[in-house]
Design a protein around this motif. Structure first.
Motif, mmCIF file in Angstrom:
data_model
loop_
_atom_site.group_PDB
_atom_site.id
_atom_site.type_symbol
_atom_site.label_atom_id
_atom_site.label_comp_id
_atom_site.label_asym_id
_atom_site.label_seq_id
_atom_site.Cartn_x
_atom_site.Cartn_y
_atom_site.Cartn_z
ATOM 1 N N UNK A 1 31.292 11.987 65.441
ATOM 2 C CA UNK A 1 32.634 11.516 65.906
ATOM 3 C C UNK A 1 32.667 10.292 65.967
ATOM 4 N N UNK A 2 31.721 9.429 66.325
ATOM 5 C CA UNK A 2 31.720 7.969 66.625
ATOM 6 C C UNK A 2 31.860 7.466 65.486
ATOM 7 N N UNK A 3 31.560 8.018 64.256
ATOM 8 C CA UNK A 3 31.817 7.248 62.760
ATOM 9 C C UNK A 3 32.727 7.849 61.898
ATOM 10 N N UNK A 4 33.558 8.901 62.239
ATOM 11 C CA UNK A 4 34.304 9.649 61.390
ATOM 12 C C UNK A 4 35.434 8.447 60.911
ATOM 13 N N UNK A 5 35.912 7.838 61.689
ATOM 14 C CA UNK A 5 37.149 7.101 61.104
ATOM 15 C C UNK A 5 36.525 5.462 60.961
ATOM 16 N N UNK A 6 35.177 5.291 60.894
ATOM 17 C CA UNK A 6 34.436 4.032 60.497
ATOM 18 C C UNK A 6 34.702 3.696 58.932
ATOM 19 N N UNK A 7 35.050 4.616 58.251
ATOM 20 C CA UNK A 7 35.206 4.210 56.814
ATOM 21 C C UNK A 7 33.689 3.864 56.232
ATOM 22 N N UNK A 8 32.834 4.920 56.716
ATOM 23 C CA UNK A 8 31.516 4.657 56.116
ATOM 24 C C UNK A 8 30.755 6.036 55.324
#
Length: 267
Positions: free
Chosen positions: A90-97
């Motif tokens: 969840x930390x990186x879901x919206x990070x565009x990675x």
């Protein structure tokens, strides 16, 4: 299924488009092109790539919630069957990675792994990403083997795995991107997790071929680079790789990114 796959960190898609990205897309034989660090929201990305989309390319994107940061995409000659954003953290879901796109029995993923900086929150973020993404890679390889799927994770991994993968390896042993535990993480990915470093498999003893060169000094002219852009494939797909090239610009002034496309032709 796609047979020619390219990956490139564009270092800002709008700047790259002004310098030659669109011309490269018009000329490439690739079936799929993975982009990283687009630094654009979906509207900006589609506007920038409009000539390529008008020419028939299809686009899947994962924009960053932070304006002007990160961003990955997959361009393909035909529409993907399915698209997934993120790797379950969840930390990186919206990070565009991270983005996965399915084409028949093949999954192509575009990855922009955090770059990190020793002693800073950026490195802490990278460590957290490595932990959860490593688990994702292990699970994905196991699932693909059971389902008979091929998977390739393309992108900027921001880690040089071995001394062959950067020119100045002696001067970077304490820098993010060549830290011992980062290299061990890559060894685990290419070992017990079952992934194959496709380019290294085809060029086992070659220094490089490097895919990133600093804009500072004479790094590009001296080929003092890093190989941090990988195509990591499941075993069956890796066995079908027959050619891998880094499309290095002919001269410094012809570069449209500080990275060069890494292109693999599969049987």
């Amino acid at each position: 299924m796609p047979h020619i796959i390219s990956t490139v960190n564009v270092n800002g898609v709008r700047a790259a488009a002004k310098k030659g990205l669109l011309e490269w897309l018009a000329a490439t034989d690739a079936d799929v092109v993975c982009l990283q660090e687009t630094r654009a929201d979906d509207t900006q990305l589609r506007a920038t790539l409009a000539p390529a989309l008008d020419a028939g390319w299809h686009l899947a994107t994962a924009e960053s919630a932070i304006k002007g940061r990160n961003g990955v995409a997959v361009l393909s000659r035909r529409q993907a069957d399915a698209v997934r954003i993120g790797h379950g953290d969840d930390e990186f879901t919206a990070a565009g990675r991270y983005l996965e796109a399915d084409f028949d029995e093949l999954t192509v993923a575009s990855l922009y792994l955090p770059s990190g900086e020793v002693g800073t929150e950026r490195q802490d973020e990278k460590e957290r990403f490595l932990a959860s993404f490593g688990a994702h890679l292990a699970a994905t390889a196991a699932s693909a083997a059971g389902a008979g799927r091929d998977v390739v994770v393309c992108g900027d991994w921001n880690i040089a795995h071995t001394e062959l993968d950067l020119k100045n390896h002696k001067g970077n042993v304490k820098n993010s991107g060549f830290l011992p535990h980062e290299r061990e993480w890559m060894s685990t990915v290419f070992g017990e997790h079952g992934w194959v470093d496709v380019v290294r498999g085809l060029h086992p003893d070659l220094a490089g071929p490097y895919s990133w060169w600093s804009y500072r000094g004479k790094a590009f002219d001296n080929d003092s680079g890093w190989r941090i852009d990988y195509q990591a494939a499941t075993a069956g797909l890796a066995e079908r790789a027959k050619e891998a090239v880094v499309e290095r610009a002919a001269s410094y002034d012809l570069r449209w990114s500080d990275h060069a496309p890494v292109t693999v032709r599969y049987r």
